[in-house]
Write an enzyme that holds these catalytic residues in place. Sequence first.
Site, short mmCIF file in Angstrom:
data_model
loop_
_atom_site.label_atom_id
_atom_site.label_comp_id
_atom_site.label_asym_id
_atom_site.label_seq_id
_atom_site.Cartn_x
_atom_site.Cartn_y
_atom_site.Cartn_z
N CYS A 38 8.56 -1.92 3.80
CA CYS A 38 9.42 -1.48 2.71
C CYS A 38 10.89 -1.65 3.10
O CYS A 38 11.24 -1.69 4.27
CB CYS A 38 9.18 -0.01 2.40
SG CYS A 38 7.50 0.38 1.95
N SER A 40 1.32 3.67 1.97
CA SER A 40 2.08 4.07 3.15
C SER A 40 3.13 3.03 3.51
O SER A 40 4.02 3.28 4.31
CB SER A 40 1.14 4.25 4.35
OG SER A 40 0.53 3.02 4.69
N CYS A 41 3.00 1.84 2.90
CA CYS A 41 3.92 0.72 3.09
C CYS A 41 3.95 0.29 4.56
O CYS A 41 3.32 0.86 5.40
CB CYS A 41 5.31 1.05 2.58
SG CYS A 41 6.31 -0.41 2.25
N GLY A 42 4.72 -0.73 4.84
CA GLY A 42 4.80 -1.21 6.20
C GLY A 42 5.96 -2.15 6.35
O GLY A 42 6.46 -2.37 7.44
N ASN A 56 0.83 -1.20 0.00
CA ASN A 56 0.00 0.00 0.00
C ASN A 56 0.86 1.25 0.00
O ASN A 56 2.07 1.20 0.17
CB ASN A 56 -1.01 -0.01 1.17
CG ASN A 56 -0.36 0.09 2.53
OD1 ASN A 56 0.62 0.80 2.71
ND2 ASN A 56 -0.91 -0.62 3.50
#
Length: 255
Positions: free
Chosen positions: A106, A102-104, A100
């Site tokens: 990465c 905002s990543c999580g 997504n």
Amino acid sequence: MQVKRVKVFKIRNETEAVEDDFVAEEEPLEVRTCYDDCQTFAIIMRTPGNDKELVLGFLYSEGAIDTIDDVSSVSIKGDNVVEVRLNKPLKVKVREMIVNSSCGVCGRAFLYTLNILKCNTRVSRDVIFSLPEKLKENQEVFKITGGLHAAALFTTSGELNYLYEDVGRHNAVDKLIGRLLLERKIPASNYIMQVSGRLGYEIVSKGIKAGIPIICGISAPTSLAVDIAEEAGVTLIGFLRGNSFNIYTHKERVI
């Protein structure tokens, strides 16, 4: 197109009205990597535009490629598919998830570059003070929507080289890194990265992997971001607003 016109109900005190407004586009991008055959590496939720830079920066941050020489070609296949043909087998496993905006998770393949420790880059306080306003002035889509993050690369004299916007701050940084890859400017040891949001581990690790010695944000860093910046020899600056900022690591670069 990076913006979309929508109807909104505008409420002001006791009144309401129907007005036109603009919101930032967000669409999925399928990233395909090809060697003997093609496979979906990831699906990224992003703001359309600069997809080539985004995909290259993302693959570099993920450890899938080391240099632009690992890439044979990048092809845009329709509006939301990018196909990257590699010169050697993929180094990392294909992601089985949507990334997504905002990543999580990465930068999972992040390894800091020791040559940054030897970097003698210096920057004045006045240049640092000037960066947020320069970032804001050049965020063209944000001016319309108010809904995009930005990442920019400046020289140590405060000259803006590149700026990318995206609904996800990680994507904006990946677009920036993709541009550096295309121009063979990694490690980017004579530049400053300024971002519009907070300084989390993923953002800072991407900057470190690209060899950027000074990373600035208008909000706070996280504890892990501070730890990796200290270890990698990177100057980390947060709460850069108005006439003040906090230096969390390697103060010696700010004169």
